[in-house]
Design a protein around this motif. Structure first.
Motif, short mmCIF file in Angstrom:
data_model
loop_
_atom_site.label_atom_id
_atom_site.label_comp_id
_atom_site.label_asym_id
_atom_site.label_seq_id
_atom_site.Cartn_x
_atom_site.Cartn_y
_atom_site.Cartn_z
N PHE A 154 41.59 37.35 36.36
CA PHE A 154 41.07 38.82 36.01
C PHE A 154 40.98 39.70 37.36
CE2 PHE A 154 40.15 36.71 32.27
CZ PHE A 154 40.52 37.58 31.26
N ALA A 155 41.35 39.11 38.35
CA ALA A 155 41.03 39.88 39.75
C ALA A 155 42.30 41.12 39.75
CB ALA A 155 41.28 38.92 41.05
N TYR A 156 43.29 40.57 39.31
CA TYR A 156 44.58 41.50 39.18
C TYR A 156 44.24 42.65 38.29
CZ TYR A 156 47.04 37.66 41.02
OH TYR A 156 47.35 36.55 41.79
N LEU A 157 43.33 42.53 37.18
CA LEU A 157 43.07 43.49 36.22
C LEU A 157 42.31 44.55 36.84
CD1 LEU A 157 42.75 41.42 32.92
CD2 LEU A 157 44.61 42.47 33.93
N LYS A 158 41.18 43.94 37.87
CA LYS A 158 40.27 44.73 38.60
C LYS A 158 41.15 45.68 39.80
CE LYS A 158 37.49 42.97 41.38
NZ LYS A 158 36.45 42.25 42.17
N GLU A 159 41.80 45.07 40.40
CA GLU A 159 42.30 45.54 41.71
C GLU A 159 43.72 46.54 41.38
OE1 GLU A 159 41.43 45.31 44.81
OE2 GLU A 159 39.69 44.01 44.34
N ASN A 161 51.31 51.83 43.58
CA ASN A 161 50.32 52.88 43.79
C ASN A 161 51.14 53.94 43.68
OD1 ASN A 161 47.83 51.38 43.40
ND2 ASN A 161 47.68 51.12 45.53
N GLU A 162 52.28 53.90 44.59
CA GLU A 162 53.21 54.91 44.69
C GLU A 162 53.82 55.52 43.29
OE1 GLU A 162 53.77 56.88 47.52
OE2 GLU A 162 52.27 55.86 48.60
#
Length: 799
Positions: A710-715, A689-690
Motif C-alpha cells: 500500500f506504500a505505492y498507493l500513498k506515494e 509525475n511528468e
C-alpha cells in the motif's frame, strides 16, 4: 667630286667595351672589311701596323705594303683631339677622313686604350660614292634614323636605312625646325641636354614619346656635337624602342606579379629543381609548416614528404618530366613540429625547374576521415558498426590468406535489460562499453569486433578450426566481469556466444546468420557458448524462432491492436477500453503476449512498440464517434523500460503524439504493474509525475498478484486500481475471498481511487462486485478483445 673629312662619334655599349677588341667593335659597327690596324701613342704617332686581309683572316704585313702615317698629319689636329677626348672619356671615335683635293679616303674607328694611346682600324676608300655607301651602312646599324641639326635646330641632313622612314623624313622633316617636328615642350625639356653636349662634346641619351612617324611610339635619342662643313652641328641618332619598352614593361609587370605571388601569405607557391630541392617558396609556407623560408629552401622533397607518399610522388614527377604535362597530386608534408599536412600540388615543368601552386587540404581530408569514421563506427563503444560489417565483411574474407578460414562469434549480453531497467541508460551504457572493450581486447590480434545492434556484438576471426574458436569463446567468457557494482548495488553480468566456422567461399552474411542461430541455443542456458550445427536449423525451438522473428514483426505488419471493453457498473455503459497487443505469426498463428512481451523487453523493442501503440490508440480515439457526455478512455500497458527516466524521452514522445493528433490527454490511461514499481521505483516516479501533469491518467495493474504494497498507493497518485482476476476466480463460492475483495474495494475507495476488477466471467461475479461497490468491470462476460471495427459497433450499442 671632293668630299670633306667628316667625323661621327658614338658610344659602344659597356658590355661590348669590356670584352671588346678592335675587331669586336668593327663587327658591332657593321664594318665587314678592315685592312689595317695602326697602334698609336699618346701623341698620335704611329707605332706599328699589324695586319691586313680583313677581320676574318688577319695576316701580318711589312711596312712597305702599308700607307705611311702622313694621312694622319693632314688631319692631325682634329683627329688627335677626338681620339684623345675619346681616350679620356673611354669612348670609341668613328672617323671618316679624306683628301679634299680628291686623294685617298680612309674610314675607321679609333679605340682608346687609356692615356698612353690606342689603335686605329681603317680602310682605304677608292672614291666618295663608296665612302657614302659604307658610311650609310655604319649609320643604319647605329640608329633607325639619324638627324644632322644645326645649332638653330634646323634639320640639314637625314640618314636612314628604312625606306619608309626615308620617304617620310625627306617629305616632312628635312629643312624644318625641330620645334615644328617635335613639340615645343620637347625642345624646352631637352635644351639643357643639347647645351651640355655642345659644351662638353660628350654624348647624351634621352628617352621620350613622339608621334613623329606613328602615334604611341617611344624613341631613344643619342645626341652628339660635331663640326660639319665648317660649322657646329648636332647629330641626333634616334632608335624606335617601343617594342623594347613594352617588352621591358611586360617583363617588369611579370616580375612584379611573380614577386607579388611569392609575397602572398594565403597561397602557397614553390619552385623545385629536377633533383627535388626546394629552390624558392613564398612566405605562406612559414605559417603552414613552421619553417622559416630560408630554412625550407635548404630542404628536399625526400626530407619532408611522408614516407608512405614518396613512391607515388616520384612516379608522378617522372610522368611530369616524360609527358611535359601538368600533374595534380596530394601528399603529406612534415611540419617543423613533426605533424603532417595534406598538400594538393598543381605542377608544371619549365626548363629545368618545376613550378607549383600548392593548396593546404588538411582540414578537408581530416573532415572526410572523421565522416568516414563516424559512418563506419559505433559512437558509443568505438567499435565498427553494422554498416562496416556489411561493407567490409566479404572483402576481408576475400583478401585473407589461402588455407585460412574465417569464423564468426555472435555475442549477446544476457541480462543487460535488467541492469538498464534498474539503473537507467547512463549506467547501462557504462556496462555496455566495458564489455565492448573486453571483447575488442580479446580479439585484437585474431579478429575484428563489431557492435551489431543493442547489446549484441559480432566478431570476425581468422581461425584454424572449431576447436580453436571454442578455446577463444571460453577465454572470453572467463574474462567478462560477472559482478559489477554500480551505485552501491551488485549486478551479475554474463554473455552468451554463438559460434560458426565459415566454409571455403561462403559469404560472410551466411556465417553470421549461422552464429546467430547458435546463439539462440546458448541463450537457453546463458553464460555459455554454442557451436552451429546444421541440425539446429531443423530443430529450432518455438522460443528460438519467436526470438528471431519478433524484431521484424512490426515492420512486417504482423502486430495489431485490439480493444477490450470496460463497463461502468453504475451507469451500465462502456466508457473505457484496454488496448491489447496481438501478434499473428506466419508459422504459429496467434502468439500470446505471455510469450512475446518478454522477447520485446529483452530486445528493448518494447520502447518503439509502445510508442507505436500510443500513436495508434490516439488515431483510434479520433475515428471513434464518442458520446459527448461519456468520452472514451483507452488504457495502455506500460513496461518499466518505457518508463525509465531518460531525460524525459518517453514523456516527450507522448506529449508530441498528443499535440500532433489533438487527442485530450485525459483520454489516455497508462497501466503499470507492481513488478514495474519494484524494479525501478524512483526512476519511474519522475516520468510518472511528468505525464500526470500533462493530464494522462494512471492505473495500478494486477493488484494483488505481487507484494500488494500500500506504500505505492500513498506515494504515487494513481487514478484507479485494477484488482487482478486471480482474486475473484472463486468469488461466488468462497466466503473468505468475498471478504477480501469487499475489504480491498473499501480501502481503495477510502484512498479516493477508482476500482476496476478484471477477469469477470460469470453473472454471479458481476452481481457481487456491483454489490461491493466496484466502479468498473472487465472480462469475457461482457466481451473479449475486439478489432477496431467490431469494437466501434459494440461500443455504440452499449451506450
Amino acid at each position: 667630286m671632293t668630299c670633306p673629312g667628316r667625323f661621327v662619334m658614338t658610344n659602344i655599349e659597356g658590355a661590348i667595351m669590356r670584352k671588346s677588341t678592335g675587331l669586336n667593335l668593327l663587327e658591332h659597327l657593321n664594318i665587314p672589311s678592315i685592312n689595317y690596324q695602326m697602334i698609336y701613342d699618346d701623341k698620335m704617332t704611329p707605332l706599328d701596323l699589324v695586319f691586313q686581309g680583313g677581320i676574318s683572316h688577319p695576316q701580318a704585313v711589312s711596312s712597305e705594303e702599308v700607307p705611311d702615317g702622313s694621312f694622319i698629319d693632314n688631319f692631325a689636329s682634329e683627329l688627335k683631339a677626338l681620339c684623345l677626348s675619346g681616350a679620356a672619356e673611354q669612348r670609341v671615335v668613328t672617323f671618316e677622313v679624306g683628301d679634299k683635293s680628291g686623294g685617298e679616303w680612309f674610314k675607321g674607328v679609333a679605340v682608346p686604350r687609356g692615356p698612353e694611346g690606342g689603335s686605329l682600324y681603317f680602310n682605304r676608300m677608292s672614291d666618295c660614292s663608296a665612302f657614302e655607301q659604307e658610311r650609310d651602312s655604319i649609320i643604319s646599324a647605329m640608329s633607325d634614323i639619324l638627324f644632322v641639326v644645326d645649332e638653330n635646330f634646323f634639320v640639314r641632313r637625314i640618314f636612314t636605312a628604312d625606306q619608309a622612314y626615308r620617304h617620310f623624313a625627306l617629305e616632312n622633316i628635312v629643312g624644318k625646325n625641330l620645334w615644328e617636328i617635335f613639340s615645343e615642350d620637347f625642345i624646352v625639356e631637352q635644351q639643357k641636354v643639347f647645351e651640355r653636349v655642345k659644351a662638353t662634346g660628350s654624348l647624351q641619351t634621352v628617352t621620350f614619346p613622339s608621334d613623329l612617324y606613328e602615334s604611341g611610339r617611344w624613341y631613344e635619342a643619342r645626341i652628339t656635337h660635331h663640326i660639319w662643313e665648317g660649322s657646329g652641328h648636332y647629330v641626333v641618332g634616334m632608335t624606335d624602342i617601343t617594342f623594347t619598352r613594352q617588352l621591358s614593361k611586360e617583363v617588369e609587370e611579370l616580375s612584379a606579379e611573380i614577386n607579388n605571388f611569392f609575397s602572398m601569405e594565403l597561397v602557397l607557391f614553390a619552385v623545385i629543381d629536377l633533383q627535388g630541392n626546394l629552390k624558392r617558396v613564398n612566405k605562406a609556407w612559414e605559417g603552414l609548416l613552421g619553417y622559416p623560408v630560408d630554412e625550407l629552401t635548404t630542404k628536399s622533397f625526400e626530407e619532408l614528404i611522408h614516407p608512405d607518399d614518396l613512391k607515388n610522388t616520384q612516379r608522378k614527377a617522372k610522368q611530369l618530366m616524360d609527358k611535359q604535362t601538368i600533374i595534380h597530386i596530394t601528399n603529406r608534408f612534415r611540419a617543423k613540429d613533426g605533424t603532417y599536412k595534406y598538400l594538393e600540388w598543381h605542377s608544371k615543368l619549365d626548363g629545368d625547374l618545376i613550378y607549383s601552386s600548392v593548396r593546404d587540404v588538411t582540414e578537408g581530408i581530416q573532415r572526410q576521415e572523421e565522416i568516414e569514421f563516424l559512418d563506419f563506427h559505433d559512437q558509443q563503444t568505438g567499435l565498427f558498426n553494422r554498416k562496416a560489417l556489411r561493407t567490409m565483411g566479404d572483402e576481408i574474407v576475400r583478401t585473407s590468406r589461402e588455407g585460412l578460414r574465417w569464423g564468426a562469434y555472435f555475442i549477446d549480453i544476457d541480462n543487460y535489460s535488467a541492469v538498464n531497467n534498474a539503473l537507467g541508460h547512463a549506467e547501462g551504457d557504462r556496462i555496455l562499453v566495458q564489455i565492448a572493450d573486453s571483447i575488442a581486447r580479446h580479439f585484437e590480434e585474431e579478429g575484428i569486433s563489431y557492435r551489431y545492434e543493442g547489446d549484441e556484438f559480432v566478431v570476425l576471426s581468422r581461425s584454424g578450426g572449431t576447436e580453436e574458436m571454442i578455446a577463444h569463446a571460453k577465454k572470453l567468457l572467463s574474462s567478462i566481469p560477472t559482478r559489477i557494482t554500480l551505485t552501491q548495488r551488485v549486478f551479475m553480468i554474463t554473455v552468451s556466444i554463438g559460434i560458426a566456422l565459415g566454409a571455403e567461399g561462403e559469404r560472410i552474411n551466411g556465417v553470421i546468420e549461422k552464429a546467430q542461430t547458435a546463439l539462440f541455443k546458448a541463450k537457453l542456458v546463458r553464460n555459455t557458448y554454442a557451436v552451429y550445427e546444421p541440425r539446429l536449423e531443423l530443430n529450432r525451438t518455438r522460443e528460438m524462432i519467436l526470438a528471431e522473428d519478433f524484431p521484424r514483426a512490426l515492420e512486417r505488419e504482423q502486430l495489431r491492436i485490439e480493444l477490450q471493453p470496460i463497463l461502468d457498473v453504475k451507469k451500465g455503459i462502456v466508457c473505457q477500453a484496454e488496448a491489447l497487443l496481438r501478434w499473428h505469426h506466419p508459422e504459429f498463428g496467434e502468439i500470446s503476449p505471455v510469450e512475446f512481451i518478454p522477447i520485446a523487453e529483452a530486445t528493448k523493442l518494447i520502447v518503439p512498440i509502445t510508442e507505436w501503440i500510443v500513436r495508434q490508440v490516439c488515431a483510434m480515439l479520433l475515428r471513434i464517434d464518442t458520446h459527448p457526455e461519456h468520452r472514451l478512455t483507452i488504457a495502455i500497458n506500460l513496461s518499466a523500460i518505457s518508463l525509465e527516466n531518460q531525460g524525459g524521452v518517453f514523456f516527450e514522445r507522448v506529449r508530441e503524439i498528443i499535440e500532433t493528433t489533438g487527442v485530450e490527454a485525459s483520454q489516455l490511461k497508462f497501466e503499470i504493474t507492481e513488478s514495474t514499481l519494484i524494479t525501478d521505483y524512483l526512476g519511474i516516479m519522475d516520468t510518472f509525475n511528468e505525464l500526470k501533469k500533462l493530464g494522462v491518467k494512471f492505473a495500478l495493474d494486477d493488484f494483488g498478484t505481487g507484494y500488494s504494497s500500500f506504500a505505492y498507493l500513498k506515494e504515487l497518485p494513481f487514478d484507479a486500481i485494477k484488482i487482478d482476476r486471480s482474486l475473484i476466480s472463486s468469488l461466488n463460492r468462497d466466503s473468505k475471498e468475498q471478504i477480501l475483495v469487499r475489504s480491498l474495494i473499501a480501502i481503495i475507495h477510502s484512498l479516493a481511487y477508482e476500482v476496476v476488477v478484471e477477469g469477470v466471467e460469470t453473472p454471479e461475479q458481476y452481481e457481487l462486485l456491483k454489490e461491493y461497490g466496484s466502479d468498473y468491470v472487465q472480462g469475457f462476460l461482457f466481451s473479449r478483445s475486439l478489432g477496431e471495427d467490431a469494437f466501434v459497433e459494440y461500443y455504440r450499442e452499449a451506450l
